[in-house]
Design an enzyme around this catalytic site. Sequence first.
Site, PDB file in Angstrom:
ATOM      1  N   LYS A  35       0.842  -1.200   0.000  1.00  0.00           N
ATOM      2  CA  LYS A  35       0.000   0.000   0.000  1.00  0.00           C
ATOM      3  C   LYS A  35       0.877   1.250   0.000  1.00  0.00           C
ATOM      4  O   LYS A  35       1.857   1.330   0.756  1.00  0.00           O
ATOM      5  CB  LYS A  35      -0.903  -0.038   1.232  1.00  0.00           C
ATOM      6  CG  LYS A  35      -1.904   1.105   1.357  1.00  0.00           C
ATOM      7  CD  LYS A  35      -2.768   0.908   2.595  1.00  0.00           C
ATOM      8  CE  LYS A  35      -3.839   1.977   2.743  1.00  0.00           C
ATOM      9  NZ  LYS A  35      -4.709   1.724   3.923  1.00  0.00           N
ATOM     10  N   SER A 112      -9.434   1.657   2.978  1.00  0.00           N
ATOM     11  CA  SER A 112      -8.558   2.412   2.098  1.00  0.00           C
ATOM     12  C   SER A 112      -7.484   1.559   1.428  1.00  0.00           C
ATOM     13  O   SER A 112      -6.773   2.033   0.545  1.00  0.00           O
ATOM     14  CB  SER A 112      -7.886   3.549   2.881  1.00  0.00           C
ATOM     15  OG  SER A 112      -7.067   3.026   3.935  1.00  0.00           O
ATOM     16  N   SER A 136     -10.032  -0.615   7.087  1.00  0.00           N
ATOM     17  CA  SER A 136      -9.403  -0.518   5.775  1.00  0.00           C
ATOM     18  C   SER A 136      -8.710  -1.778   5.290  1.00  0.00           C
ATOM     19  O   SER A 136      -8.264  -1.834   4.152  1.00  0.00           O
ATOM     20  CB  SER A 136      -8.411   0.646   5.763  1.00  0.00           C
ATOM     21  OG  SER A 136      -9.087   1.873   5.831  1.00  0.00           O
TER      22      SER A 136
END
Length: 396
Positions: A35, A112, A136
């Site tokens: 990420k 996210s 997330s």
Amino acid sequence: MTADASSARCFVPYPFVPVASSGSGPLAGLRLAVKDIFDVAGYPTGCGNPHMLALSGVKTQSAAAVQALAQAGARFAGKVCTDELAFSMNGKNAHFGTPRNGGAPDRIPGGSSSGSASAVSNGLADIALGTDTGGSVRAPASHCGLIGLRPTHARVSLAGVMDLAPGFDTCGWFARDMDAFSRVGDVLLGADSAPLPETPRVLVAADVLALLEPRVQGVFSETLDRLAGAIGTPLPVKTASPSFDALYWAFRHIQGYEAWQTHGENIRRHDFQLGPGVAERFAWSATITPQQMQQHSAVRAAFREDFARLLGRDGVLLMPTVPDIAPLLTDSEQSLENYRNQAIRMLCLAGLSGFPQISLPLMRLDEAPFGFSVIAPAGSDRSLIRFAARLMHECA
């Protein structure tokens, strides 16, 4: 199924820089996606926002979790998209687009950690690092049909990772199969400080189920029946003390206050142009006072005590991960916000308590994946993963 990388839209298009890997170890041969709020040596850390990308510069050292996985043999596949400043849960980034949900391409991937879930669900990575502040990792895992863990708070190092709300931020990960998932846990988690017994006491979050539609209650009940050999007859319990509304607002206020303390100065100084939803959340967060933070922190502290008593050292709590399958890509921003607010009422149980929660791809509705969750006491993460593996085997 493996998708083409360009159609999956999950990788940030940085010029590729190799990341050193041991080439051997427990994760040898596994492709790792990271990420883009984790520092990776040779890359900027864009955080899903053009201003943060411009301010970043190229990093010279990788985040601790990235280093650990590379040293264990994982092969870096690339940095992947994130919702803007990790302050969203739908996976639609106004600046960089929406990664493809490999489990349900007509639906949002969730965020996210959107790119992380997309890379794994589309077969472009075997494992992926994400973060979970409000859901997330857990929400994208449910939406994309993956295994995903929010670990015990502070269990896995966040050194070299962008902060959002440090009182809730955790480092989690995704995989399609339990073997790869467990091997990552062996590398990142260390020994449990409070392992579960071989046969834990199994509870069901009856008050969470009461919030959900009958069709969701039905598929969850069917899954409990399929798992009967591993869980027996779970005990229905009430989880939300004093109420879901009180916990929702406690989570929102604490998260918002901390998020503004983390990012507010940069947002104002550089006039960040934030996307829909994220802009409104930061604007609201800027209004939260220290007095409100103190009031809601007291709610959190009381809940943590009650929840710890409920689970004890031997209890696990079963529930759906989120309220429903992933919303459609065509749903309105207001519809997505309504879904997010409903999801927080469920996801905040682990967030406010700091307890680990794993989402498993054990359910489906309308031909889309739907996550089945287990929450366990703080410090029991590795034994939670072993318990989850038994559930996966039971449903195989």
